[in-house]
Motif scaffolding. Structure first.
Motif, PDB file in Angstrom:
ATOM      1  N   THR A 126       2.439   1.651  -3.459  1.00  0.00           N
ATOM      2  CA  THR A 126       1.448   2.109  -4.434  1.00  0.00           C
ATOM      3  C   THR A 126       1.251   3.622  -4.327  1.00  0.00           C
ATOM      4  O   THR A 126       1.173   4.330  -5.341  1.00  0.00           O
ATOM      5  N   LYS A 148       2.046   6.639  -6.927  1.00  0.00           N
ATOM      6  CA  LYS A 148       1.021   7.601  -7.319  1.00  0.00           C
ATOM      7  C   LYS A 148       1.537   9.036  -7.142  1.00  0.00           C
ATOM      8  O   LYS A 148       1.272   9.924  -7.980  1.00  0.00           O
ATOM      9  N   GLU A 151       0.842  -1.195   0.000  1.00  0.00           N
ATOM     10  CA  GLU A 151       0.000   0.000   0.000  1.00  0.00           C
ATOM     11  C   GLU A 151       0.880   1.249   0.000  1.00  0.00           C
ATOM     12  O   GLU A 151       0.602   2.230  -0.719  1.00  0.00           O
TER      13      GLU A 151
END
Length: 910
Positions: free
Chosen positions: A597, A601, A594
């Protein structure tokens, strides 16, 4: 016996090709050139190699070079087969100087090559000895090849010759057929009268016929020449008349051309006036000639691009605001997961993998230690006393049995009988020659007594003397041949005596082994061997398995220790406990990914932010550049708007149209004038009077020109025809030859023809003599073979033919079930003869070997129609329950028929 697997490492076109075969029916399908024959030859090569049989030194056959791998130096393969319940593995290297064969027990990996026959000439073990015969018998029995390319007559001869060779000696190299074929080749080399193009004798006959025809043809040439000369004279008269008509037509055409000059002058004056008018209009519009349509198109395009850039700048500013907002929200989330920032992605993946491996190793170690304890208990229950001695004695017994059987099968008693028969014939012939010598010697003495003056002396003494000389010389040759036959018989008899002594000695040694283990037969010894061998294998297998488990246990302990050291560094960061579980690891992994990610981003949004800012700046620069270009175009064209520019372009278009019209008029004027000047046309037109013009208008120039062309073409054709006739007459004169020369050639050719006829007579006598000697060769095996072949042909022909007969001349006939009559094989169709060929080979295979060896079929059903094919496949389906069938085919019919009848089969598509 079953062929289980083919591993073609490098052979022919194949490299690293693996094929698995089943115990029953196998179909290997492939188009032409797909490699079916290569695989077929690979099986033969793995068992027998590519060596010439019965040679005293190692000689390779042509197949060795034919299947040498393409662009490779490696030349080898592996074949697995099942024999008497055991799986064997053959590994063969075919390459010269490196050729090697090894046979292994595929279950244990033990090298058991010594159990098979050893060839001292090749210095190799022979896996093919498992069949009980050599590669020649293999290719004449269980290995059935295609015969589809033979004619019906040739196919019948092949079946008959196969029976003679295989039935007489089990060997193609020991064959009466070869001797007969050699004489037949020599007869065919001379040929017959009908073989006009392919034989010397036929060519001589044809040449004689040509000479006789030449003699008849020569008499007809004079008559042909007279007819050709008469036709030539007539053509020359017609040609003279056509040339006169040609001159008249040319004069009329010239008159019409003078009138056309006047018409061209009048037309030229009209075009000159039109050119003057166009020149005035062009002068008025010349000021617009410099305007460029490309400038107008560019101006329209630049204004559209200017509007698009202004709209794009507005849209990208809105998009930049949305990106900035998302970037601020993402930074808040990343602060919560900041603890994972010190770990690299590659390190984390290795860490998680190490955690999973640690848990897995711990579980495997526990299970493996339990198995080790169980095996230690089982090992105490097995015993290994005296098992190895029994195994060695069993192998020795089978080796001696094979050697004894080999001696029995190589019995040369049939050759002794043949030699003795030949010896008796020669002794009888020698005796007759002695009688003739005595008679003619007596007659010569009587003639001498009667005296030299008697006319009978001169008529008889010379022929008798020549006969005695020839008889003495041939008797001497027969005596030498008789001595050779006696030596051969003595040598074979001595060899048979030595073989019997060796066989008796082997029998005594085999009985000693049976008594050692209180056995009366080989079957009892085999049972004892199987029981002991199984016990030996169990001991070996458990020892090997126990050692492998202990090695695996040590490896697992080392892996666990190494993993514990690797995990200590990151333990505090990730809050790992000493007894952590897989679930704990997966939660950490989920949080880390997480974090990764969101970092990705964040980077994506920062890149997009930079991209949008760069795009806005670039568009602003481009917009300024376009505005400057628009101002430059208006300044260059002396216009203030696009509409004003457009009106100027329309006037330029009209200016260009006038220029093009003027150019066309100038071209028209040039075409009218041609190579002449206007002054010339004016002067020529003055010469044409009114009366001359009226006369010329009556004539049609096109019709006159067509008539002139027609006459000229006809003249050309007549001249060509005259030339051809003159050439024919010249060629006819060249074809004459004096009759004296022709008669001399005929005499010489007749002498050559007589020589060929005498040679043919001698060769045919020799051929008939050899064929008469071999007529009884099939009596040794005919009854059994007739029964086997009859049973098979009854099935494959749907009981149309139930019985096969093979007579003393090796002629084959079948009994037609409809009328109970014998039918010679030569009168049957190619498909039926192909069925007989299959049945014959199949019958011989069953006679030679009781064990069910594989049946290998290479495209041997190409001549079969659908009914024959269904019959043979039903037979093979039933046979595949008892033996392995390997069928190579380039058709899909076999697969469809077997599927139709629900037959199980292994299908391999190359």
């Amino acid at each position: 016996m079953i062929i289980k697997q083919l591993n073609i490492i490098s052979f022919g076109k194949f490299k690293e090709k693996n094929l698995k075969l089943s115990s029953g029916m196998n179909i290997i399908y492939g188009n032409n050139e797909s490699g079916k024959t290569t695989i077929h030859k690979f099986i033969e090569g793995m068992f027998f190699g590519f060596f010439k049989p019965y040679s005293r030194r190692k000689i390779y056959t042509k197949d060795y070079e034919k299947y040498f791998p393409w662009n490779e130096t490696n030349y080898r393969g592996v074949l697995k087969f099942i024999h008497k319940g055991e799986v064997y593995r053959i590994e063969r290297n075919f390459a010269k100087k490196f050729d090697n064969v090894k046979i292994f027990d595929d279950k244990t990996g033990e090298d058991i090559s010594y159990l098979f026959d050893y060839d001292p000439v090749l210095r190799l073990y022979s896996p093919g000895s498992v069949f009980g015969f050599n590669n020649i018998v293999y290719n004449n029995t269980i290995n059935i090849k295609q015969l589809g390319s033979k004619t019906d007559k040739a196919l019948a001869k092949e079946i008959k010759d196969s029976l003679i060779n295989i039935g007489g000696s089990l060997d193609d190299n020991i064959s009466v057929k070869n001797a007969v074929e050699d004489l037949t080749k020599r007869i065919n080399a001379i040929g017959t009268e009908d073989q006009r193009k392919t034989s010397p004798y036929g060519k001589i006959v044809e040449e004689l016929e040509k000479l006789y025809n030449e003699r008849k043809t020569g008499l007809k040439y004079n008559e042909k020449i007279k007819k050709e000369e008469e036709q030539l004279n007539n053509l020359k008269k017609e040609l003279s008349y056509l040339k006169s008509e040609e001159d008249s037509l040319k004069e009329k055409v010239k008159d019409i051309e003078r009138l056309e000059v006047k018409e061209k002058y009048e037309e030229a004056l009209k075009v000159i006036g039109e050119i003057d008018n166009l020149s005035k209009a062009i002068k008025k519009l010349r000021e617009y000639s410099n305007l460029d349509m490309n400038d107008y198109t560019l101006l329209v395009s630049l204004q559209k691009e200017e509007d698009n850039l202004e709209n794009s700048i507005i849209q990208w500013n809105e998009e930049l605001k949305r990106v900035n907002k998302g970037l601020n929200e993402l930074i808040v989330d990343l602060n919560i997961l900041q603890k994972y920032s010190i770990i690299k992605k590659s390190e984390f993946q290795n860490l998680i993998r190490s955690c999973e491996e640690y848990c897995d190793r711990k579980e495997k170690l526990s299970n493996l230690q339990s198995k080790v304890r169980d095996i230690e208990i089982e090992k105490k229950e097995l015993n290994y006393n005296n098992i190895q001695d029994l195994i060695d004695d069993m192998y020795s017994y089978e080796d001696m049995e094979e050697r004894r059987n080999s001696i029995f099968y190589k019995n040369e008693y049939a050759n002794v009988i043949f030699l003795r028969t030949r010896l008796e014939e020669k002794l009888k012939e020698l005796k007759n020659k002695k009688k003739f010598t005595l008679v003619f010697t007596s007659l010569i003495l009587v003639s001498i007594i009667l005296g030299f003056k008697n006319i009978l002396f001169f008529l008889f003494i010379l022929p008798s003397s020549l006969f005695l000389f020839y008889n003495f010389r041939s008797s001497k040759e027969i005596k030498v041949y008789v001595e050779s036959l006696n030596r051969q018989i003595a040598d074979i008899t001595e060899k048979e005596r030595e073989k019997n002594e060796i066989s008796d000695k082997l029998e005594d040694e085999m009985d000693a082994i049976l008594k050692k283990y209180n056995c009366t037969t080989k079957i009892e010894l085999k049972r004892l061997f199987d029981k002991s061998y199984e016990t030996s294998l169990n001991i070996r297998n458990r020892d090997k398995f126990f050692e492998s488990l202990k090695q695996e246990e040590n490896i697992l302990i080392e892996d666990i220790y190494e993993l514990e050291n690797r995990l200590r560094y990151f333990g505090n960061i990730l809050e790992l406990k000493e007894d952590f579980s897989i679930e704990h690891v997966k939660n950490i992994e989920r949080e880390y990914f997480e974090f990764i990610t969101k970092k990705d981003k964040e980077e994506e949004l920062l890149n997009k932010q930079k991209y949008l800012r760069d795009k806005i700046n670039t568009c602003q620069v481009e917009l300024n550049k376009i505005s400057k270009q628009i101002e430059e175009i208006f300044s260059k064209t002396y216009s203030t708007s696009i509409e004003e520019f457009k009106n100027g372009l329309e006037k330029k278009e009209k200016y260009n149209s006038y220029l093009k019209d003027m150019e066309n008029k100038e071209l028209l004027l040039s075409k009218i004038l041609g190579n002449n000047s206007l002054e010339y046309l004016k002067n020529e037109s003055i010469k044409v009077s009114g009366e001359f013009e009226d006369n010329c208008k009556i004539l049609d120039k096109d019709r006159l020109i067509n008539d002139l062309n027609s006459v000229e073409n006809e003249i050309s054709e007549k001249q060509k025809y005259i030339t051809r006739i003159e050439e024919r007459i010249s060629n006819l004169y060249k074809n004459f030859r004096p009759l004296v020369e022709i008669d001399d050639d005929i005499f010489k050719k007749e002498q050559v023809k007589k020589d060929y006829e005498n040679k043919l007579k001698s060769l045919r006598i020799a051929k008939n003599t050899i064929e008469n000697i071999s007529k009884n060769i099939q009596r040794n095996f005919a009854p059994t073979l007739n029964k086997k072949v009859s049973d098979t042909i009854s099935i494959v022909t749907g009981e149309k033919y139930r019985e096969v007969k093979i007579n003393d001349k090796m002629n084959i006939s079948v009994v037609d079930s409809e009328n109970n009559k014998l039918v010679d094989i030569g009168k049957l169709s190619g498909g039926t003869m192909d069925q007989l060929y299959f049945a014959t080979r199949f019958g011989i295979a069953n006679i030679l070997k009781e064990e069910k060896t594989p049946l290998i079929l290479d495209d041997c059903f190409v001549q079969y129609d659908i009914n024959r094919l269904e019959n043979i496949l039903r037979f093979l389906s039933y046979e595949s329950k008892k033996r392995q069938i390997i069928l190579f085919t380039c058709h899909r019919r076999e697969k469809e028929i077997l599927e139709k009848y629900g037959t199980d089969f292994n299908y391999i598509n190359l």
